[in-house]
Structures are given as structure tokens and as C-alpha cells.
Design a protein around this motif. Structure first.
Motif, PDB file in Angstrom:
ATOM      1  N   VAL A 152       0.936  -1.222  -0.115  1.00  0.00           N
ATOM      2  CA  VAL A 152      -0.091  -0.101  -0.012  1.00  0.00           C
ATOM      3  C   VAL A 152       1.006   1.194   0.059  1.00  0.00           C
ATOM      4  O   VAL A 152       0.712   2.152  -1.007  1.00  0.00           O
ATOM      5  CB  VAL A 152      -0.948  -0.041   1.327  1.00  0.00           C
ATOM      6  CG1 VAL A 152      -1.733   1.294   1.227  1.00  0.00           C
ATOM      7  CG2 VAL A 152      -1.800  -1.205   1.134  1.00  0.00           C
ATOM      8  N   ALA A 153       1.920   1.206   0.852  1.00  0.00           N
ATOM      9  CA  ALA A 153       2.801   2.244   0.867  1.00  0.00           C
ATOM     10  C   ALA A 153       3.453   2.565  -0.403  1.00  0.00           C
ATOM     11  O   ALA A 153       3.856   3.705  -0.992  1.00  0.00           O
ATOM     12  CB  ALA A 153       3.855   2.255   2.166  1.00  0.00           C
ATOM     13  N   LEU A 154       3.882   1.421  -1.157  1.00  0.00           N
ATOM     14  CA  LEU A 154       4.478   1.664  -2.463  1.00  0.00           C
ATOM     15  C   LEU A 154       3.532   2.357  -3.546  1.00  0.00           C
ATOM     16  O   LEU A 154       3.897   3.128  -4.035  1.00  0.00           O
ATOM     17  CB  LEU A 154       5.231   0.349  -2.764  1.00  0.00           C
ATOM     18  CG  LEU A 154       5.795   0.583  -4.246  1.00  0.00           C
ATOM     19  CD1 LEU A 154       6.847   1.082  -4.212  1.00  0.00           C
ATOM     20  CD2 LEU A 154       5.996  -1.201  -4.575  1.00  0.00           C
TER      21      LEU A 154
ATOM     22  N   VAL B 218       1.185   4.303  -2.901  1.00  0.00           N
ATOM     23  CA  VAL B 218       0.780   5.661  -2.426  1.00  0.00           C
ATOM     24  C   VAL B 218       2.060   6.440  -2.699  1.00  0.00           C
ATOM     25  O   VAL B 218       1.969   7.488  -3.392  1.00  0.00           O
ATOM     26  CB  VAL B 218       0.431   5.895  -1.125  1.00  0.00           C
ATOM     27  CG1 VAL B 218       0.454   7.275  -0.570  1.00  0.00           C
ATOM     28  CG2 VAL B 218      -0.915   5.030  -0.641  1.00  0.00           C
ATOM     29  N   SER B 219       3.195   5.947  -2.815  1.00  0.00           N
ATOM     30  CA  SER B 219       4.451   6.754  -3.072  1.00  0.00           C
ATOM     31  C   SER B 219       4.518   6.786  -4.376  1.00  0.00           C
ATOM     32  O   SER B 219       5.027   7.918  -5.230  1.00  0.00           O
ATOM     33  CB  SER B 219       5.560   6.055  -2.624  1.00  0.00           C
ATOM     34  OG  SER B 219       6.001   4.809  -3.103  1.00  0.00           O
ATOM     35  N   LEU B 220       4.236   5.646  -5.213  1.00  0.00           N
ATOM     36  CA  LEU B 220       4.116   5.943  -7.011  1.00  0.00           C
ATOM     37  C   LEU B 220       3.195   7.000  -7.217  1.00  0.00           C
ATOM     38  O   LEU B 220       3.440   7.648  -8.174  1.00  0.00           O
ATOM     39  CB  LEU B 220       3.574   4.611  -7.320  1.00  0.00           C
ATOM     40  CG  LEU B 220       4.842   3.540  -7.431  1.00  0.00           C
ATOM     41  CD1 LEU B 220       4.266   2.275  -8.331  1.00  0.00           C
ATOM     42  CD2 LEU B 220       5.871   4.335  -8.685  1.00  0.00           C
ATOM     43  N   TRP B 221       1.703   7.066  -6.647  1.00  0.00           N
ATOM     44  CA  TRP B 221       0.954   8.180  -6.643  1.00  0.00           C
ATOM     45  C   TRP B 221       1.484   9.535  -6.641  1.00  0.00           C
ATOM     46  O   TRP B 221       1.053  10.285  -7.562  1.00  0.00           O
ATOM     47  CB  TRP B 221      -0.370   7.770  -6.215  1.00  0.00           C
ATOM     48  CG  TRP B 221      -1.571   8.629  -6.620  1.00  0.00           C
ATOM     49  CD1 TRP B 221      -1.827   9.796  -6.062  1.00  0.00           C
ATOM     50  CD2 TRP B 221      -2.498   8.478  -7.562  1.00  0.00           C
ATOM     51  NE1 TRP B 221      -3.163  10.185  -6.647  1.00  0.00           N
ATOM     52  CE2 TRP B 221      -3.382   9.139  -7.417  1.00  0.00           C
ATOM     53  CE3 TRP B 221      -2.692   7.258  -8.235  1.00  0.00           C
ATOM     54  CZ2 TRP B 221      -4.622   9.368  -8.509  1.00  0.00           C
ATOM     55  CZ3 TRP B 221      -3.789   7.133  -9.141  1.00  0.00           C
ATOM     56  CH2 TRP B 221      -4.599   8.233  -9.211  1.00  0.00           C
TER      57      TRP B 221
ATOM     58  N   ALA C  43       0.015   2.427  -9.502  1.00  0.00           N
ATOM     59  CA  ALA C  43      -0.194   2.695  -8.035  1.00  0.00           C
ATOM     60  C   ALA C  43      -1.361   2.244  -7.618  1.00  0.00           C
ATOM     61  O   ALA C  43      -1.441   1.603  -6.517  1.00  0.00           O
ATOM     62  CB  ALA C  43      -0.307   4.404  -7.885  1.00  0.00           C
ATOM     63  N   VAL C  44      -2.428   2.136  -8.445  1.00  0.00           N
ATOM     64  CA  VAL C  44      -3.823   1.504  -7.856  1.00  0.00           C
ATOM     65  C   VAL C  44      -3.627   0.202  -7.971  1.00  0.00           C
ATOM     66  O   VAL C  44      -4.254  -0.468  -6.874  1.00  0.00           O
ATOM     67  CB  VAL C  44      -4.891   2.100  -9.016  1.00  0.00           C
ATOM     68  CG1 VAL C  44      -6.250   1.225  -8.896  1.00  0.00           C
ATOM     69  CG2 VAL C  44      -5.047   3.679  -8.926  1.00  0.00           C
ATOM     70  N   ILE C  45      -2.965  -0.626  -8.649  1.00  0.00           N
ATOM     71  CA  ILE C  45      -2.703  -1.887  -8.631  1.00  0.00           C
ATOM     72  C   ILE C  45      -1.932  -2.283  -7.314  1.00  0.00           C
ATOM     73  O   ILE C  45      -2.413  -3.206  -6.701  1.00  0.00           O
ATOM     74  CB  ILE C  45      -1.951  -2.692  -9.945  1.00  0.00           C
ATOM     75  CG1 ILE C  45      -2.880  -2.528 -10.971  1.00  0.00           C
ATOM     76  CG2 ILE C  45      -1.400  -4.036  -9.547  1.00  0.00           C
ATOM     77  CD1 ILE C  45      -2.204  -2.546 -12.298  1.00  0.00           C
ATOM     78  N   PHE C  46      -0.929  -1.505  -6.895  1.00  0.00           N
ATOM     79  CA  PHE C  46      -0.287  -1.732  -5.635  1.00  0.00           C
ATOM     80  C   PHE C  46      -1.117  -1.621  -4.570  1.00  0.00           C
ATOM     81  O   PHE C  46      -1.349  -2.362  -3.569  1.00  0.00           O
ATOM     82  CB  PHE C  46       1.165  -0.994  -5.613  1.00  0.00           C
ATOM     83  CG  PHE C  46       2.243  -1.693  -6.165  1.00  0.00           C
ATOM     84  CD1 PHE C  46       2.651  -2.832  -5.900  1.00  0.00           C
ATOM     85  CD2 PHE C  46       2.863  -0.910  -7.386  1.00  0.00           C
ATOM     86  CE1 PHE C  46       3.834  -3.495  -6.301  1.00  0.00           C
ATOM     87  CE2 PHE C  46       4.087  -1.449  -8.112  1.00  0.00           C
ATOM     88  CZ  PHE C  46       4.392  -2.719  -7.535  1.00  0.00           C
ATOM     89  N   VAL C  47      -1.848  -0.414  -4.380  1.00  0.00           N
ATOM     90  CA  VAL C  47      -2.764  -0.270  -3.335  1.00  0.00           C
ATOM     91  C   VAL C  47      -3.791  -1.411  -3.332  1.00  0.00           C
ATOM     92  O   VAL C  47      -3.996  -1.961  -2.303  1.00  0.00           O
ATOM     93  CB  VAL C  47      -3.482   1.218  -3.395  1.00  0.00           C
ATOM     94  CG1 VAL C  47      -4.442   1.400  -2.268  1.00  0.00           C
ATOM     95  CG2 VAL C  47      -2.073   2.214  -3.145  1.00  0.00           C
TER      96      VAL C  47
ATOM     97  N   VAL D 288      -6.020  -6.257  -0.596  1.00  0.00           N
ATOM     98  CA  VAL D 288      -6.432  -7.669  -0.597  1.00  0.00           C
ATOM     99  C   VAL D 288      -5.508  -8.664   0.297  1.00  0.00           C
ATOM    100  O   VAL D 288      -6.043  -9.470   1.045  1.00  0.00           O
ATOM    101  CB  VAL D 288      -6.526  -8.126  -2.144  1.00  0.00           C
ATOM    102  CG1 VAL D 288      -6.550  -9.580  -2.322  1.00  0.00           C
ATOM    103  CG2 VAL D 288      -7.595  -7.551  -2.960  1.00  0.00           C
ATOM    104  N   ARG D 289      -4.399  -8.393   0.133  1.00  0.00           N
ATOM    105  CA  ARG D 289      -3.398  -9.184   1.098  1.00  0.00           C
ATOM    106  C   ARG D 289      -3.548  -8.878   2.648  1.00  0.00           C
ATOM    107  O   ARG D 289      -3.688  -9.837   3.408  1.00  0.00           O
ATOM    108  CB  ARG D 289      -2.085  -8.731   0.671  1.00  0.00           C
ATOM    109  CG  ARG D 289      -1.268  -9.634  -0.090  1.00  0.00           C
ATOM    110  CD  ARG D 289       0.039  -9.570  -0.235  1.00  0.00           C
ATOM    111  NE  ARG D 289       0.803 -10.101   0.975  1.00  0.00           N
ATOM    112  CZ  ARG D 289       2.317 -10.906   0.547  1.00  0.00           C
ATOM    113  NH1 ARG D 289       2.507 -10.925  -0.684  1.00  0.00           N
ATOM    114  NH2 ARG D 289       2.658 -11.492   1.631  1.00  0.00           N
TER     115      ARG D 289
END
Length: 84
Positions: free
Chosen positions: A33-35, A37-40, A58-62, A67-68
Motif C-alpha cells: 500500500v505504501a509503495l 501511495v508513493s508511486l501516486w 499505483a492503484v494496482i499496488f494499493v 487484498v493481502r
């Protein structure tokens, strides 16, 4: 049929703490999630990604981090509360 123990018992490694695994998976979920947000939030010129591709990643990582987190909570923490 067979006298084999269930799969989760056979895969359990000696000395492996379930507490450590559960907190590591929670940490990884928060990290994703942090990755995202930082990409965004990163300025457009810092990465060699198109703006749309960066936001989509960024949306995919969040989403994957959320989900995890939910799956980890259901697998490790909800069982503990239900059994008590």
C-alpha cells in the motif's frame, strides 16, 4: 483411506513461529500500500513512466496490498478471535 496428517500439518516447519509469519505478511501488505501511495505522489519527472501507467501501477499496488491485508486478517487473526 490414508493415515497421512492434513496438509497444513505436514507443511508446518519445526521451529517456525506462526506469529512471525502473520506479522510479516501484514508488514508486506502495508508495504505494498505504501509503495502504491508513493508511486501516486511521486513527481512526474522522477520515473520513466507515463503518467497513466504510473497511476495505474499505483492503484494496482494499493489494491493488492488491501487484498493481502484482508486475506491475512481472515487467515491468521479472525480464527484466533473465533476460537476464544
Amino acid at each position: 483411506m490414508s493415515d497421512l496428517p492434513p496438509t497444513h500439518e505436514r507443511l508446518k516447519r519445526p521451529g517456525q513461529s506462526p506469529g512471525l509469519v502473520r506479522y510479516f505478511t501484514l508488514f508486506m501488505a502495508v508495504l505494498y500500500v505504501a509503495l502504491g501511495v508513493s508511486l501516486w505522489l511521486v513527481p512526474a519527472g522522477m520515473l520513466r513512466l507515463d503518467e497513466t501507467a504510473r497511476q495505474l501501477l499505483a492503484v494496482i499496488f494499493v489494491f493488492y496490498g488491501i487484498v493481502r491485508f484482508v486475506r491475512t486478517y481472515q487467515q491468521y487473526f479472525k480464527k484466533d478471535r473465533d476460537e476464544a
